[in-house]
Design an enzyme around this catalytic site. Structure first.
Site, PDB file in Angstrom:
ATOM      1  NE  ARG A 121       0.529   7.916   4.393  1.00 57.62           N
ATOM      2  CZ  ARG A 121      -0.007   9.071   4.149  1.00 57.62           C
ATOM      3  NH1 ARG A 121      -0.370   9.379   2.947  1.00 57.62           N
ATOM      4  NH2 ARG A 121      -0.192   9.914   5.132  1.00 57.62           N
ATOM      5  CD  GLN A 126      -5.120   2.554   7.622  1.00 58.93           C
ATOM      6  OE1 GLN A 126      -5.889   1.848   8.260  1.00 58.93           O
ATOM      7  NE2 GLN A 126      -5.324   2.862   6.366  1.00 58.93           N
ATOM      8  CG  ASP A 129       0.117   7.931   9.047  1.00 58.71           C
ATOM      9  OD1 ASP A 129       1.015   8.791   9.197  1.00 58.71           O
ATOM     10  OD2 ASP A 129      -0.515   7.791   7.995  1.00 58.71           O
ATOM     11  CB  SER A 132      -3.346   9.640   9.051  1.00 57.94           C
ATOM     12  OG  SER A 132      -2.870   9.052   7.885  1.00 57.94           O
TER      13      SER A 132
HETATM   14  P1  NAD Z   1      -0.664  14.349   1.037  1.00 58.27           P
HETATM   15  O1  NAD Z   1      -0.786  15.161   2.284  1.00 58.27           O
HETATM   16  O2  NAD Z   1       0.680  13.898   0.631  1.00 58.27           O
HETATM   17  O3  NAD Z   1      -1.260  15.195  -0.187  1.00 58.27           O
HETATM   18  C1  NAD Z   1      -2.562  15.726  -0.115  1.00 58.27           C
HETATM   19  C2  NAD Z   1      -3.292  15.490  -1.415  1.00 58.27           C
HETATM   20  O4  NAD Z   1      -2.793  16.360  -2.433  1.00 58.27           O
HETATM   21  C3  NAD Z   1      -3.162  14.077  -1.990  1.00 58.27           C
HETATM   22  O5  NAD Z   1      -4.443  13.513  -2.152  1.00 58.27           O
HETATM   23  C4  NAD Z   1      -2.466  14.300  -3.326  1.00 58.27           C
HETATM   24  O6  NAD Z   1      -2.871  13.362  -4.323  1.00 58.27           O
HETATM   25  C5  NAD Z   1      -2.900  15.694  -3.662  1.00 58.27           C
HETATM   26  N1  NAD Z   1      -2.088  16.371  -4.683  1.00 58.27           N
HETATM   27  C6  NAD Z   1      -0.736  16.335  -4.870  1.00 58.27           C
HETATM   28  N2  NAD Z   1      -0.392  17.108  -5.928  1.00 58.27           N
HETATM   29  C7  NAD Z   1      -1.543  17.656  -6.398  1.00 58.27           C
HETATM   30  C8  NAD Z   1      -1.836  18.557  -7.483  1.00 58.27           C
HETATM   31  N3  NAD Z   1      -0.872  19.018  -8.282  1.00 58.27           N
HETATM   32  N4  NAD Z   1      -3.134  18.901  -7.675  1.00 58.27           N
HETATM   33  C9  NAD Z   1      -4.123  18.419  -6.880  1.00 58.27           C
HETATM   34  N5  NAD Z   1      -3.899  17.580  -5.855  1.00 58.27           N
HETATM   35  C10 NAD Z   1      -2.633  17.200  -5.619  1.00 58.27           C
HETATM   36  O7  NAD Z   1      -1.649  13.115   1.079  1.00 58.27           O
HETATM   37  P2  NAD Z   1      -2.250  12.343   2.342  1.00 58.27           P
HETATM   38  O8  NAD Z   1      -3.322  13.109   2.956  1.00 58.27           O
HETATM   39  O9  NAD Z   1      -1.109  12.004   3.192  1.00 58.27           O
HETATM   40  O10 NAD Z   1      -2.884  11.029   1.718  1.00 58.27           O
HETATM   41  C11 NAD Z   1      -2.528  10.448   0.487  1.00 58.27           C
HETATM   42  C12 NAD Z   1      -3.151   9.052   0.369  1.00 58.27           C
HETATM   43  O11 NAD Z   1      -2.559   8.142   1.284  1.00 58.27           O
HETATM   44  C13 NAD Z   1      -4.631   8.964   0.604  1.00 58.27           C
HETATM   45  O12 NAD Z   1      -5.186   8.111  -0.365  1.00 58.27           O
HETATM   46  C14 NAD Z   1      -4.748   8.339   1.953  1.00 58.27           C
HETATM   47  O13 NAD Z   1      -5.966   7.650   2.123  1.00 58.27           O
HETATM   48  C15 NAD Z   1      -3.577   7.408   1.931  1.00 58.27           C
HETATM   49  N6  NAD Z   1      -3.144   7.076   3.301  1.00 58.27           N
HETATM   50  C16 NAD Z   1      -2.883   5.770   3.625  1.00 58.27           C
HETATM   51  C17 NAD Z   1      -2.466   5.445   4.911  1.00 58.27           C
HETATM   52  C18 NAD Z   1      -2.166   4.026   5.326  1.00 58.27           C
HETATM   53  O14 NAD Z   1      -2.533   3.116   4.632  1.00 58.27           O
HETATM   54  N7  NAD Z   1      -1.479   3.826   6.450  1.00 58.27           N
HETATM   55  C19 NAD Z   1      -2.282   6.457   5.853  1.00 58.27           C
HETATM   56  C20 NAD Z   1      -2.538   7.771   5.472  1.00 58.27           C
HETATM   57  C21 NAD Z   1      -2.968   8.056   4.181  1.00 58.27           C
END
Ligand code: NAD
Length: 374
Positions: A121, A126, A129, A132
């Site tokens: 990440r 990005q 990915d 995402s």
């Molecule tokens: P994910 O699919 O792993 O999880 C979904 C969400 O569930 C997350 O926000 C997590 O904090 C939340 N979660 C986990 N346990 C929980 C609990 N017990 N109660 C409530 N919520 C809970 O997450 P994701 O969609 O893959 O994204 C996570 C982060 O990564 C985001 O901030 C996103 O912007 C970032 N991201 C960055 C990049 C990059 O820079 N290349 C790419 C994708 C996502």
């Protein structure tokens, strides 16, 4: 350099790993592209569209013959790769933590497995990915599926026959899917609230016009943690979260859960007892269904009725939007290989930061640090 794309063989998989657009772009780089006949059928891409883009379309054996790189959505069984060059790269979803036997089989067969879900990440990755790109569509589809199951409307409507109340929608887990679920719920006219363990999401929730519901008395995760992912929370936090959810959920009509922790079963966020406090006719869509579910009683691909509440969750939500999901997945594949394409050698050369992160197997062995630690 020959790139091969087979028809997906996993049950319920409707996506395809290339589109005519990406075929054209790969050919532009100097590669040959072979696509198995009917590979795009379920994603509304006819063979003729692949052929027009310059791909050779044929049976599996012709497609795989001497392939250097195989692109997939879900990693194919080894038998599908019969005929590919020794040491060929296979870029796809491997679900490596759940599929140790498949990863071992790739090592034994001498292929280089590139796990797209291990893409780091970091900003420059990005556009590569798939988690995402697919989560975004899944978050959208979850809200539509919940709306379809719900026996009432989402927006407030003032009609001659009286007023229809706006639906109250609660999103649990505000990553990529959760943010899109909030946005979609708002577009449909619901009153939206959302929660997460990462405090960085509060501002994101509010900027989408939804209400942030957070555990205040116990600290959540400050900042973004490792790569933005959540970790397992303390028992104290879990107890405070359960109390908060119990109070809030009884007033909600629709709940969308999306919480995931990489490499682990999905955290349990809603118990049967809490479901019993919800109003009859409410709907829960559990996007974590393929990882075991956030909701007690979720059965993937079935609508389960509990205490008058319907719990829905698909085993593969992006596969319910095959055309767009394929278009984005295919672009992620192209962006990945294109970023490393060496014009002189006419093939991609991966660097350490991304190559070592996604590479599961090479030279007959499992080489990935995250798997060796298991
Ligand atoms: P994910 O699919 O792993 O999880 C979904 C969400 O569930 C997350 O926000 C997590 O904090 C939340 N979660 C986990 N346990 C929980 C609990 N017990 N109660 C409530 N919520 C809970 O997450 P994701 O969609 O893959 O994204 C996570 C982060 O990564 C985001 O901030 C996103 O912007 C970032 N991201 C960055 C990049 C990059 O820079 N290349 C790419 C994708 C996502």
């Amino acid at each position: 350099m020959k790139i091969a794309v087979a028809k997906e063989r996993a049950e319920g998989e409707t996506r395809v790993a290339a589109t005519p657009e990406t075929v054209k772009k790969f050919i532009g780089l100097g590669a040959d592209v072979a696509v198995e006949s009917r590979a795009g059928e379920t994603a509304s891409i006819p063979d003729a569209a692949f052929a027009d883009a310059g791909a050779s379309v044929g049976d599996l054996a012709a497609t795989m013959k001497d392939a250097d790189i195989v692109l997939g959505v879900q990693a194919p069984e080894i038998a599908v790769l019969d005929g590919a060059k020794p040491g060929a790269w296979v870029a796809a979803l491997f679900a490596p933590f759940q599929n140790a036997a498949l990863v071992d089989a790739y090592a034994n067969a001498g292929f280089e497995a590139l796990s797209m879900e291990f893409m780091p990440r970091i900003t420059r990755a990005q556009s590569m990915d798939v988690l995402s790109s697919q989560s975004n569509l899944a978050g959208y589809k979850a809200v539509l599926a919940a709306a379809d199951t719900y026996g009432r409307a989402f927006p407030m409507m003032m009609t001659a026959a009286g007023t229809v109340q706006a639906a109250k929608l609660f999103v649990m887990g505000v990553g990529v899917a959760g943010l899109q679920a909030i946005a979609t719920g708002r577009r449909l006219g619901a009153q939206v609230s959302a929660t997460d363990v990462r405090s960085a999401t509060r501002e994101q929730i509010e900027s989408l016009g939804a209400k942030a519901i957070f555990v205040e008395e116990v600290e959540g995760i400050e900042g973004e943690g490792s790569g933005g992912y959540a970790t397992e929370m303390s028992d104290e936090y879990k107890a405070a979260q359960a109390k908060l959810v119990s109070e809030h959920i009884a007033k909600q009509d629709i709940v969308i859960t999306t919480a995931l922790i990489p490499g682990r079963a999905a955290p349990r966020l809603i118990t049967d007892e809490q479901i019993a406090t919800m109003k009859p006719g409410s709907v829960i869509f559990d996007l974590a269904a393929p990882q075991g579910g956030n909701v007690e009683g979720t059965v993937a691909d079935q609508a389960v009725a509990k205490h008058g509440v319907t719990i829905v969750g698909y085993s593969n939500t992006p596969a319910h939007l095959p055309a767009d999901a394929s278009a984005l997945f295919a672009r992620n594949h192209f962006n990945f290989l294109n970023a490393f394409w060496d014009a002189e050698t006419g093939k991609p050369e991966l660097d350490e930061e991304i190559g070592d992160a996604v590479r599961l197997t090479k030279g007959g062995a499992v080489v990935n640090e995250r798997l060796k630690g298991e």
